[in-house]
Design a protein around this motif. Structure first.
Motif, PDB file in Angstrom:
ATOM      1  N   MET A   1      15.913   9.047  13.347  1.00 42.18           N
ATOM      2  CA  MET A   1      17.144   8.093  14.158  1.00 42.18           C
ATOM      3  C   MET A   1      16.883   7.398  15.066  1.00 42.18           C
ATOM      4  O   MET A   1      18.263   6.906  15.726  1.00 42.18           O
ATOM      5  N   GLY A   2      16.053   6.231  15.442  1.00 41.48           N
ATOM      6  CA  GLY A   2      15.267   5.884  15.676  1.00 41.48           C
ATOM      7  C   GLY A   2      15.371   5.973  17.102  1.00 41.48           C
ATOM      8  O   GLY A   2      15.055   4.921  18.095  1.00 41.48           O
ATOM      9  N   ILE A   3      15.846   7.406  18.007  1.00 40.33           N
ATOM     10  CA  ILE A   3      15.029   7.742  19.191  1.00 40.33           C
ATOM     11  C   ILE A   3      13.546   7.767  18.963  1.00 40.33           C
ATOM     12  O   ILE A   3      13.313   8.602  18.441  1.00 40.33           O
ATOM     13  N   GLU A   4      13.630   7.269  20.331  1.00 37.46           N
ATOM     14  CA  GLU A   4      12.127   7.073  21.271  1.00 37.46           C
ATOM     15  C   GLU A   4      12.317   7.662  22.257  1.00 37.46           C
ATOM     16  O   GLU A   4      12.864   7.735  23.172  1.00 37.46           O
ATOM     17  N   ILE A   5      10.943   8.553  22.883  1.00 39.57           N
ATOM     18  CA  ILE A   5      11.022  10.018  23.859  1.00 39.57           C
ATOM     19  C   ILE A   5       9.160   9.088  23.947  1.00 39.57           C
ATOM     20  O   ILE A   5       8.420   9.688  23.426  1.00 39.57           O
TER      21      ILE A   5
ATOM     22  N   ASN B   1      17.531   5.195  22.839  1.00 41.54           N
ATOM     23  CA  ASN B   1      18.370   4.400  21.556  1.00 41.54           C
ATOM     24  C   ASN B   1      19.071   5.821  21.161  1.00 41.54           C
ATOM     25  O   ASN B   1      19.535   6.106  20.331  1.00 41.54           O
ATOM     26  N   VAL B   2      19.675   6.569  22.273  1.00 45.11           N
ATOM     27  CA  VAL B   2      20.192   7.516  22.449  1.00 45.11           C
ATOM     28  C   VAL B   2      21.694   7.164  22.031  1.00 45.11           C
ATOM     29  O   VAL B   2      22.091   6.356  22.844  1.00 45.11           O
ATOM     30  N   MET B   3      22.543   7.752  21.042  1.00 40.83           N
ATOM     31  CA  MET B   3      24.048   7.167  21.238  1.00 40.83           C
ATOM     32  C   MET B   3      24.750   8.317  21.979  1.00 40.83           C
ATOM     33  O   MET B   3      24.315   8.839  22.335  1.00 40.83           O
ATOM     34  N   PRO B   4      26.218   7.183  22.002  1.00 39.53           N
ATOM     35  CA  PRO B   4      26.389   7.162  23.575  1.00 39.53           C
ATOM     36  C   PRO B   4      27.559   8.672  22.689  1.00 39.53           C
ATOM     37  O   PRO B   4      27.910   9.031  21.682  1.00 39.53           O
ATOM     38  N   GLY B   5      28.116  10.021  23.316  1.00 39.74           N
ATOM     39  CA  GLY B   5      28.151  10.579  22.950  1.00 39.74           C
ATOM     40  C   GLY B   5      27.799  11.800  22.350  1.00 39.74           C
ATOM     41  O   GLY B   5      28.380  13.070  22.425  1.00 39.74           O
ATOM     42  N   ILE B   6      27.323  12.565  22.953  1.00 41.68           N
ATOM     43  CA  ILE B   6      25.267  13.720  22.576  1.00 41.68           C
ATOM     44  C   ILE B   6      25.580  14.803  23.974  1.00 41.68           C
ATOM     45  O   ILE B   6      25.221  14.235  24.932  1.00 41.68           O
TER      46      ILE B   6
ATOM     47  N   SER C   1      25.427  11.455  26.427  1.00 39.94           N
ATOM     48  CA  SER C   1      25.071  10.135  26.928  1.00 39.94           C
ATOM     49  C   SER C   1      25.819   8.782  26.428  1.00 39.94           C
ATOM     50  O   SER C   1      26.810   9.224  26.125  1.00 39.94           O
ATOM     51  N   ASP C   2      25.413   8.236  27.589  1.00 39.68           N
ATOM     52  CA  ASP C   2      26.056   6.797  27.848  1.00 39.68           C
ATOM     53  C   ASP C   2      25.467   5.641  27.277  1.00 39.68           C
ATOM     54  O   ASP C   2      26.132   4.881  27.057  1.00 39.68           O
ATOM     55  N   GLY C   3      24.461   6.238  26.043  1.00 42.81           N
ATOM     56  CA  GLY C   3      24.077   4.844  25.708  1.00 42.81           C
ATOM     57  C   GLY C   3      22.870   4.151  25.710  1.00 42.81           C
ATOM     58  O   GLY C   3      21.680   3.505  26.152  1.00 42.81           O
ATOM     59  N   SER C   4      22.992   4.500  28.106  1.00 45.32           N
ATOM     60  CA  SER C   4      22.022   4.594  28.611  1.00 45.32           C
ATOM     61  C   SER C   4      20.402   4.960  28.303  1.00 45.32           C
ATOM     62  O   SER C   4      20.245   6.294  27.920  1.00 45.32           O
ATOM     63  N   ASP C   5      19.322   4.645  28.684  1.00 47.77           N
ATOM     64  CA  ASP C   5      18.041   5.002  28.729  1.00 47.77           C
ATOM     65  C   ASP C   5      18.592   6.505  29.228  1.00 47.77           C
ATOM     66  O   ASP C   5      19.218   6.801  30.746  1.00 47.77           O
TER      67      ASP C   5
END
Length: 366
Positions: A148-152, A212-217, A285-289
């Motif tokens: 999903m393009g999410i980095e941790i 890169n977490v999409m908003p709304g999770i 999530s709000d889209g910020s790191d």
């Protein structure tokens, strides 16, 4: 014993004891079609395995994972993924005398009170070795997030009160503490050597950043994303504190200082000017790191003399034998990282039905 299952859709069940035949995990809810092999898991296990430096336990375990089910021809099948790591270097005799007394800082007393019985060989289910199963499951979750393009990424922010001044991820593997700051790592080494001579241990802080977490999770009220992250991280035995964003510092701020003002980026996206909220507002999530920190306690198994009582309620002095980490922080970095990934994947999967348009898209693609 209940309490060994985490998650609603991406569900993780861990099993095994520190000095049993092995430890393992069953991951249920992983979608079919994810490329997965044992090496994908082993990369993460190698980061937590013992014996990597003088600052970790001398227990000599290869910690090699075997995938028993749920993968065929290098791809997940959608059925439960079962993984095992066999124990090969148990020395249970090192723990025989502790059956008669309660070690300070351990779960010996509470296990006896709850079950009337405990596995005293290295702590059984409450041993840090249980985290092997979490890392195996979390490696799968991280692979899903990458799709999903999410980095941790997690790292040691502080050990023994020595805190990093910068974050340079290129040097994190150049020191035994997983610290992204060379200067701080050298200071920790000096301090740790002093504690080793004293036969004492030290604690620290692990910071984790998810990009890169999409908003709304996330959900509202009881299933907030930050609440579930807190539960996942606090379930790690060594963790005694959790904070997100500005954390406890918000208690010293005013509303004007703490509020993250909104603006728009050059490409027209809504963004925040600051990130005191740590990437989560109203449990979503709000889209910020997403940025959080975990406080790790000092290793409770120390060779220094300590006072305790035995089962006969007699006062005694003890010096704990066996092979133990003088600090838990370095090996816990990957555990924090993978547990955060498990929590996030579970909430992303839950959120897939939050909009009717998503349900319709899914049905039309069947």
């Amino acid at each position: 014993m209940a309490g060994s299952v985490y998650g609603n859709i991406f569900k993780v069940s861990t099993w095994g004891e520190s000095h049993g035949k092995g430890v393992g995990v069953v991951v249920d809810g992983c979608p079919a079609g994810l490329a997965l092999c044992e090496e994908d898991i082993q990369v993460f296990l190698d980061r937590r395995k013992p014996g990597q430096s003088k600052y970790t336990t001398a227990r000599n375990e290869a910690d090699k994972v075997e995938i028993l089910s749920g993968v065929f021809e290098g791809v997940t099948t959608g059925t439960p993924i079962s993984m095992v790591v066999y124990n090969t270097s148990q020395r249970s005799g090192d723990y025989s005398e502790i059956a008669s007394y309660y070690r300070p800082g351990h779960a010996d007393y509470t296990f006896d009170m709850k079950y009337g019985f405990r596995d005293y060989r290295g702590g059984g289910r409450s041993s840090g070795r249980e985290t092997i199963a979490r890392v195996c499951a979390g490696a799968v979750a991280i692979k899903i997030l990458k799709e999903m393009g999410i980095e941790i990424n997690a790292y040691s922010k502080a050990i023994g009160g020595i805190t990093i001044d910068k974050v340079d991820m290129s040097v994190i593997n150049d020191n035994p503490f997983y610290m992204p700051d060379e200067k701080a790592a050298k200071e920790v080494a000096k301090y740790a050597d002093e504690k080793l001579k004293e036969m004492n241990s030290m604690g620290g802080i692990i910071e984790c950043v998810i990009k890169n977490v999409m908003p709304g999770i996330g959900q509202t009220v009881f299933d907030k994303l930050d609440a579930n992250l807190a539960k996942a991280i606090m379930s790690i035995g060594a963790v005694k504190g959790f904070e997100i964003g500005a954390g406890f510092n918000v208690a010293h701020m005013t509303g004007k200082e703490n509020n993250d003002e909104f603006t728009t980026s050059d490409n027209g996206d809504i963004i925040k000017k600051t990130n005191n909220a740590g990437g989560i507002l109203g449990g979503m999530s709000d889209g910020s790191d997403i940025i959080f920190r975990a406080a790790i306690k000092p290793t409770p198994s120390i060779a220094m003399l300590q006072n305790t009582v035995n089962k006969s309620k007699e006062d005694i002095e003890i010096s704990i034998k066996g092979r133990h980490d003088p600090m838990i922080v370095p090996r816990a970095v990957v555990v924090v990282e993978t547990m955060a990934a498990i929590a996030l994947v579970d909430m992303i999967f839950e959120g897939m039905t939050s909009k009717m348009e998503n349900v319709i898209k899914f049905v039309k693609n069947l």
